[in-house]
Scaffold this motif. Structure first.
Motif, PDB file in Angstrom:
ATOM      1  N   MET A 132       0.703  -1.121  -0.130  1.00 48.65           N
ATOM      2  CA  MET A 132       0.160   0.227   0.073  1.00 48.65           C
ATOM      3  C   MET A 132       1.039   1.243  -0.003  1.00 48.65           C
ATOM      4  SD  MET A 132      -3.141   0.377  -0.391  1.00 48.65           S
ATOM      5  CE  MET A 132      -3.903  -1.288   0.265  1.00 48.65           C
ATOM      6  N   PRO A 133       1.830   1.405   1.022  1.00 43.80           N
ATOM      7  CA  PRO A 133       2.557   2.693   0.900  1.00 43.80           C
ATOM      8  C   PRO A 133       3.221   2.887  -0.354  1.00 43.80           C
ATOM      9  CG  PRO A 133       3.049   1.492   3.050  1.00 43.80           C
ATOM     10  CD  PRO A 133       2.074   0.442   2.016  1.00 43.80           C
ATOM     11  N   MET A 134       4.026   1.937  -0.904  1.00 44.10           N
ATOM     12  CA  MET A 134       4.717   1.930  -2.499  1.00 44.10           C
ATOM     13  C   MET A 134       3.529   2.319  -3.340  1.00 44.10           C
ATOM     14  SD  MET A 134       7.311  -1.425  -2.080  1.00 44.10           S
ATOM     15  CE  MET A 134       5.991  -2.459  -1.137  1.00 44.10           C
ATOM     16  N   TRP A 135       2.516   1.754  -3.446  1.00 43.66           N
ATOM     17  CA  TRP A 135       1.603   2.256  -4.502  1.00 43.66           C
ATOM     18  C   TRP A 135       1.160   3.550  -4.328  1.00 43.66           C
ATOM     19  CZ3 TRP A 135      -2.279  -2.278  -3.526  1.00 43.66           C
ATOM     20  CH2 TRP A 135      -1.777  -3.723  -4.067  1.00 43.66           C
ATOM     21  N   ILE A 136       0.813   4.302  -2.899  1.00 41.59           N
ATOM     22  CA  ILE A 136       0.537   5.377  -2.913  1.00 41.59           C
ATOM     23  C   ILE A 136       1.911   6.451  -3.382  1.00 41.59           C
ATOM     24  CG2 ILE A 136       0.337   7.118  -1.119  1.00 41.59           C
ATOM     25  CD1 ILE A 136      -1.224   4.935   0.357  1.00 41.59           C
ATOM     26  N   SER A 137       3.117   6.098  -3.000  1.00 36.64           N
ATOM     27  CA  SER A 137       4.002   6.585  -3.685  1.00 36.64           C
ATOM     28  C   SER A 137       4.169   6.760  -5.205  1.00 36.64           C
ATOM     29  CB  SER A 137       5.447   6.159  -2.811  1.00 36.64           C
ATOM     30  OG  SER A 137       5.890   5.025  -3.716  1.00 36.64           O
ATOM     31  N   GLY A 138       3.454   5.652  -5.841  1.00 38.22           N
ATOM     32  CA  GLY A 138       3.616   5.707  -7.415  1.00 38.22           C
ATOM     33  C   GLY A 138       4.772   4.842  -7.648  1.00 38.22           C
ATOM     34  N   MET A 139       5.241   3.938  -6.865  1.00 35.89           N
ATOM     35  CA  MET A 139       6.212   2.921  -7.346  1.00 35.89           C
ATOM     36  C   MET A 139       5.681   2.033  -8.395  1.00 35.89           C
ATOM     37  SD  MET A 139       8.541  -0.027  -5.015  1.00 35.89           S
ATOM     38  CE  MET A 139       8.936   1.606  -3.977  1.00 35.89           C
ATOM     39  N   LYS A 140       6.200   1.450  -9.383  1.00 36.49           N
ATOM     40  CA  LYS A 140       5.853   0.492 -10.538  1.00 36.49           C
ATOM     41  C   LYS A 140       5.450  -0.675  -9.760  1.00 36.49           C
ATOM     42  CE  LYS A 140       8.679   1.883 -14.289  1.00 36.49           C
ATOM     43  NZ  LYS A 140       9.428   1.465 -15.409  1.00 36.49           N
ATOM     44  N   LYS A 141       4.305  -1.510 -10.168  1.00 30.16           N
ATOM     45  CA  LYS A 141       3.570  -2.497  -9.416  1.00 30.16           C
ATOM     46  C   LYS A 141       4.590  -3.714  -9.503  1.00 30.16           C
ATOM     47  CE  LYS A 141      -1.255  -1.444  -9.816  1.00 30.16           C
ATOM     48  NZ  LYS A 141      -2.487  -1.814 -10.167  1.00 30.16           N
ATOM     49  N   SER A 142       5.210  -3.943 -10.398  1.00 31.54           N
ATOM     50  CA  SER A 142       6.172  -5.041 -10.293  1.00 31.54           C
ATOM     51  C   SER A 142       7.375  -5.017  -9.304  1.00 31.54           C
ATOM     52  CB  SER A 142       6.704  -5.381 -11.808  1.00 31.54           C
ATOM     53  OG  SER A 142       7.469  -4.184 -12.290  1.00 31.54           O
ATOM     54  N   LYS A 179       5.930  -5.130  -5.916  1.00 34.35           N
ATOM     55  CA  LYS A 179       5.581  -6.463  -5.378  1.00 34.35           C
ATOM     56  C   LYS A 179       6.815  -7.339  -4.885  1.00 34.35           C
ATOM     57  CE  LYS A 179       3.312 -10.721  -6.770  1.00 34.35           C
ATOM     58  NZ  LYS A 179       2.443 -11.583  -7.690  1.00 34.35           N
ATOM     59  N   GLN A 180       7.894  -6.995  -5.895  1.00 37.67           N
ATOM     60  CA  GLN A 180       9.237  -7.709  -5.570  1.00 37.67           C
ATOM     61  C   GLN A 180       9.650  -7.122  -4.187  1.00 37.67           C
ATOM     62  OE1 GLN A 180      12.116  -7.142  -8.448  1.00 37.67           O
ATOM     63  NE2 GLN A 180      13.998  -7.979  -7.343  1.00 37.67           N
ATOM     64  N   ARG A 181       9.633  -5.875  -4.031  1.00 35.49           N
ATOM     65  CA  ARG A 181      10.051  -5.233  -2.735  1.00 35.49           C
ATOM     66  C   ARG A 181       9.413  -5.881  -1.422  1.00 35.49           C
ATOM     67  NH1 ARG A 181      13.478  -2.834   0.288  1.00 35.49           N
ATOM     68  NH2 ARG A 181      12.727  -1.211   1.910  1.00 35.49           N
ATOM     69  N   GLY A 182       7.902  -6.061  -1.759  1.00 36.30           N
ATOM     70  CA  GLY A 182       7.077  -6.495  -0.564  1.00 36.30           C
ATOM     71  C   GLY A 182       7.371  -7.920  -0.200  1.00 36.30           C
ATOM     72  N   ILE A 183       7.630  -8.724  -1.008  1.00 35.36           N
ATOM     73  CA  ILE A 183       8.010 -10.201  -0.863  1.00 35.36           C
ATOM     74  C   ILE A 183       9.109 -10.122  -0.097  1.00 35.36           C
ATOM     75  CG2 ILE A 183       8.567 -12.291  -2.104  1.00 35.36           C
ATOM     76  CD1 ILE A 183       6.721 -11.494  -4.195  1.00 35.36           C
ATOM     77  N   GLU A 184      10.436  -9.463  -0.544  1.00 35.86           N
ATOM     78  CA  GLU A 184      11.438  -9.428   0.065  1.00 35.86           C
ATOM     79  C   GLU A 184      11.329  -8.899   1.499  1.00 35.86           C
ATOM     80  OE1 GLU A 184      14.042  -6.944  -2.306  1.00 35.86           O
ATOM     81  OE2 GLU A 184      14.162  -8.378  -3.715  1.00 35.86           O
ATOM     82  N   LEU A 185      10.430  -7.844   1.889  1.00 36.18           N
ATOM     83  CA  LEU A 185      10.285  -7.584   3.195  1.00 36.18           C
ATOM     84  C   LEU A 185       9.729  -8.543   4.061  1.00 36.18           C
ATOM     85  CD1 LEU A 185       9.549  -3.857   2.560  1.00 36.18           C
ATOM     86  CD2 LEU A 185      11.483  -4.495   3.925  1.00 36.18           C
ATOM     87  N   LEU A 186       8.627  -9.054   3.502  1.00 34.81           N
ATOM     88  CA  LEU A 186       7.802  -9.987   4.411  1.00 34.81           C
ATOM     89  C   LEU A 186       8.967 -11.355   4.397  1.00 34.81           C
ATOM     90  CD1 LEU A 186       4.279  -9.859   2.693  1.00 34.81           C
ATOM     91  CD2 LEU A 186       5.016  -9.392   5.149  1.00 34.81           C
ATOM     92  N   THR A 187       9.742 -11.550   3.655  1.00 36.87           N
ATOM     93  CA  THR A 187      10.612 -12.955   3.852  1.00 36.87           C
ATOM     94  C   THR A 187      11.606 -12.374   5.036  1.00 36.87           C
ATOM     95  OG1 THR A 187      10.338 -13.472   1.389  1.00 36.87           O
ATOM     96  CG2 THR A 187      12.483 -14.102   2.542  1.00 36.87           C
ATOM     97  N   GLN A 188      12.012 -11.041   4.907  1.00 36.79           N
ATOM     98  CA  GLN A 188      12.894 -10.493   5.887  1.00 36.79           C
ATOM     99  C   GLN A 188      12.510 -10.774   7.365  1.00 36.79           C
ATOM    100  OE1 GLN A 188      16.131  -9.027   5.047  1.00 36.79           O
ATOM    101  NE2 GLN A 188      16.452  -8.933   7.355  1.00 36.79           N
ATOM    102  N   VAL A 189      11.049 -10.466   7.328  1.00 38.43           N
ATOM    103  CA  VAL A 189      10.518 -10.604   8.919  1.00 38.43           C
ATOM    104  C   VAL A 189      10.024 -12.099   9.000  1.00 38.43           C
ATOM    105  CG1 VAL A 189       9.949  -8.112   8.970  1.00 38.43           C
ATOM    106  CG2 VAL A 189       8.203  -9.875   7.998  1.00 38.43           C
ATOM    107  N   GLY A 190      10.388 -12.962   8.161  1.00 38.90           N
ATOM    108  CA  GLY A 190       9.950 -14.231   8.609  1.00 38.90           C
ATOM    109  C   GLY A 190       8.681 -14.795   8.125  1.00 38.90           C
TER     110      GLY A 190
END
Length: 227
Positions: free
Chosen positions: A110-120, A123-134
């Motif tokens: 959600m915050p990345m969409w609001i900032s205008g980041m490309k969806k692809s 999504k890659q960063r979101g998956i990386e972050l959720l992996t980072q937090v287990g």
């Protein structure tokens, strides 16, 4: 000394109660640097959340100044303050405030969409972050399908979404059992080192002070250094 991320100078906050002026804070001075974790402790009703709102630019001081990465909140319009918060600040609350109808991944995106980041890219960063937090196996679970500790981990991943300079946490372990609270504390400490972000944690739990780089007590409108 590392880069200065967040500071307030001679901060004062007053409210009008009829004809009476109520002074909440007087002459508060505070600074937080890149890669530091700082705690502000205080009893319930001491004004911890009010101070957090001032530091985040959600409320403006009566006098004094708050700067985030050298940008003064008082010099910005509401719209510009919101944009700076989205790009430079992350937030984690006691009750996580996840959107119930969205998956863990969608909440982080959600915050990345609001900032205008490309969806692809988002999504890659979101998956990386959720992996980072287990939570690599919980990407598509909704909040109702997650434990309290897992929901708070999603909230932390969401706070890191736009690579903020500073993450503000309001009682992040206040609604968790002791074991889960310790796991979240260890995660915060790891993320601080990994991403070299500044973390400001407002809490009543003084056990958290052990691993903080600095700590303050808020009492009777004044901030006193503890370490």
């Amino acid at each position: 000394m590392n880069e200065l991320v967040l500071e307030c100078q001679a901060l004062c906050k007053q409210y009008q109660d009829g004809k009476q002026t109520v002074e909440v804070f007087k002459d508060i001075n505070f600074s937080l640097h890149k890669g530091q974790a700082c705690a502000i402790v205080g009893a319930s009703g001491s004004g911890k959340t009010t101070l957090l709102n001032l530091l985040a630019g959600l409320d403006l001081a009566t006098s004094g100044e708050v700067k985030l990465t050298q940008i003064s909140w008082s010099n910005l319009s509401d719209a510009k303050r919101a944009k700076v918060r989205n790009q430079q600040m992350g937030f984690v609350y006691q009750f996580h405030h996840l959107l119930a109808e969205f998956s863990a991944l969608e909440n982080v995106l959600m915050p990345m969409w609001i900032s205008g980041m490309k969806k692809s890219e988002a999504k890659q960063r979101g998956i990386e972050l959720l992996t980072q937090v287990g939570l690599s196996e919980r990407l598509y679970h909704k909040p109702s399908q997650l434990s309290g500790g897992e929901r708070q981990r999603v909230a932390i991943a969401r706070a890191l979404a736009n690579r903020p300079a500073c993450v503000l946490m309001d009682e992040p372990t206040g609604n968790l059992d002791e074991l889960t609270s310790l796991e979240v504390q260890n995660l915060i400490n790891t993320l601080k080192t990994t991403y070299q972000m500044a973390f400001l944690i407002v809490t009543h739990d003084e056990k958290m002070l052990d691993w903080m780089d600095s700590a303050y007590r808020l009492s009777q409108g004044e901030l006193t250094s503890l370490k």
